[in-house]
Design an enzyme around this catalytic site. Structure first.
Site, mmCIF file in Angstrom:
data_model
loop_
_atom_site.group_PDB
_atom_site.id
_atom_site.type_symbol
_atom_site.label_atom_id
_atom_site.label_comp_id
_atom_site.label_asym_id
_atom_site.label_seq_id
_atom_site.Cartn_x
_atom_site.Cartn_y
_atom_site.Cartn_z
ATOM 1 N N LYS A 97 -43.444 3.331 31.566
ATOM 2 C CA LYS A 97 -43.932 4.704 31.563
ATOM 3 C C LYS A 97 -44.558 5.023 33.148
ATOM 4 C CE LYS A 97 -45.744 4.900 26.850
ATOM 5 N NZ LYS A 97 -46.792 5.246 26.232
ATOM 6 N N ASP B 173 -47.679 0.688 29.608
ATOM 7 C CA ASP B 173 -48.108 1.763 29.631
ATOM 8 C C ASP B 173 -49.436 1.847 30.905
ATOM 9 O OD1 ASP B 173 -50.648 3.751 28.799
ATOM 10 O OD2 ASP B 173 -48.994 4.303 27.277
ATOM 11 N N GLY C 83 -44.998 -5.667 19.611
ATOM 12 C CA GLY C 83 -44.082 -4.645 19.976
ATOM 13 C C GLY C 83 -42.792 -5.025 20.274
ATOM 14 N N PHE D 98 -46.210 9.257 23.900
ATOM 15 C CA PHE D 98 -46.670 7.932 23.232
ATOM 16 C C PHE D 98 -45.157 8.085 22.193
ATOM 17 C CE2 PHE D 98 -47.642 5.770 19.100
ATOM 18 C CZ PHE D 98 -48.283 5.024 19.478
HETATM 19 P P1 IMP Z 1 -50.636 -1.220 28.353
HETATM 20 O O1 IMP Z 1 -51.848 -2.406 28.466
HETATM 21 O O2 IMP Z 1 -51.572 0.077 28.590
HETATM 22 O O3 IMP Z 1 -49.635 -1.298 29.502
HETATM 23 O O4 IMP Z 1 -50.117 -1.109 26.900
HETATM 24 C C1 IMP Z 1 -49.064 -2.204 26.439
HETATM 25 C C2 IMP Z 1 -48.917 -2.400 25.140
HETATM 26 O O5 IMP Z 1 -49.528 -1.119 24.425
HETATM 27 C C3 IMP Z 1 -47.677 -2.548 24.790
HETATM 28 O O6 IMP Z 1 -47.569 -3.917 24.678
HETATM 29 C C4 IMP Z 1 -47.514 -1.800 23.343
HETATM 30 O O7 IMP Z 1 -47.200 -2.675 22.392
HETATM 31 C C5 IMP Z 1 -48.455 -0.844 23.376
HETATM 32 N N1 IMP Z 1 -47.901 0.620 23.733
HETATM 33 C C6 IMP Z 1 -48.143 1.253 25.040
HETATM 34 N N2 IMP Z 1 -47.516 2.366 24.969
HETATM 35 C C7 IMP Z 1 -47.255 2.637 23.569
HETATM 36 C C8 IMP Z 1 -46.391 3.475 22.869
HETATM 37 O O8 IMP Z 1 -46.092 4.537 23.372
HETATM 38 N N3 IMP Z 1 -46.157 3.549 21.682
HETATM 39 C C9 IMP Z 1 -46.486 2.448 20.858
HETATM 40 N N4 IMP Z 1 -47.020 1.234 21.551
HETATM 41 C C10 IMP Z 1 -47.312 1.329 22.838
HETATM 42 MG MG MG Z 2 -46.507 -4.726 23.129
#
Ligand code: IMP
Ligand code: MG
Length: 184
Positions: free
Chosen positions: A130, A102, A43, A151
């Protein structure tokens, strides 16, 4: 981009402005040092590429690949390191660069993992944060935008591994058919 329709959440010019501002802050913070910039794949590849080109300090680069989401948009709760760093980070100033936080689980996991390797310092830069309540502390020094919990796609962020190259950050809208129905 065929059937998917996206609404713009953050336009391209606002992203570029913010990336420059973050690069300025990061350059000030690491003045006189040579941090190791760690881009978290996939990402953050676009954000990192833009960010480092605005840095005015010396820096080194490495990459980490993690997976948390599968083919679906729901968090699986499991953080898997698909590609580890190429080099030791002992006594290095490490800056983790992430596209979006996220649940925060990915960063939490990586911070805990990397701290054990005794870097001189470990900081985080994220473009999008977020607004989600988290039960743990994440030391994020450099934040681009605080955003609502939805999202998102574009500027590196994917939907089913697609649409990463969109220059703005957008969110998924209902299909035209759904819209027509709901407008009636
Ligand atoms: P977390 O571990 O829940 O904080 O998610 C982090 C990872 O999920 C990030 O590195 C993103 O690649 C992916 N991610 C989180 N939210 C989104 C979104 O809204 N769209 C696309 N990818 C996301
Ligand atoms: Mg990522």
């Amino acid at each position: 981009m065929e059937k998917m329709k996206f609404r713009v959440l953050i336009p391209e010019d606002k992203i570029q402005e913010k990336v420059k501002e973050l690069a300025r802050k990061i350059s000030e913070h690491y003045e006189g040092r040579t941090p190791l910039i760690v881009s978290i794949l996939k990402g953050s590849f676009i954000f990192t590429a833009d960010l480092v080109r605005h840095l005015t300090i010396r820096y080194k680069m490495d990459f980490l690949a993690t997976s948390s989401y599968g083919m679906y948009t729901k968090h699986s709760g499991v953080v898997k390191v698909l590609k580890d760093l190429d080099t030791s980070i002992e006594r290095e100033d490490v800056l983790l660069v992430e596209d979006v936080v996220d649940s925060g689980l990915t960063l939490k996991y990586l911070v805990d993992m990397l701290k054990l390797r005794r870097p001189a310092s470990l900081s985080i830069a994220v473009l999008l944060d977020k607004e989600i309540p988290r039960e743990f502390d994440l030391p994020i020094e450099f934040v681009g935008f605080k955003i609502p919990n939805r999202f998102l796609v574009g500027y590196g962020l994917d939907w089913r591994d697609m649409y990463r190259g969109i220059p703005y950050v957008g969110y998924v809208e209902h299909s035209e058919e759904e819209e027509k129905t709901s407008n009636k």
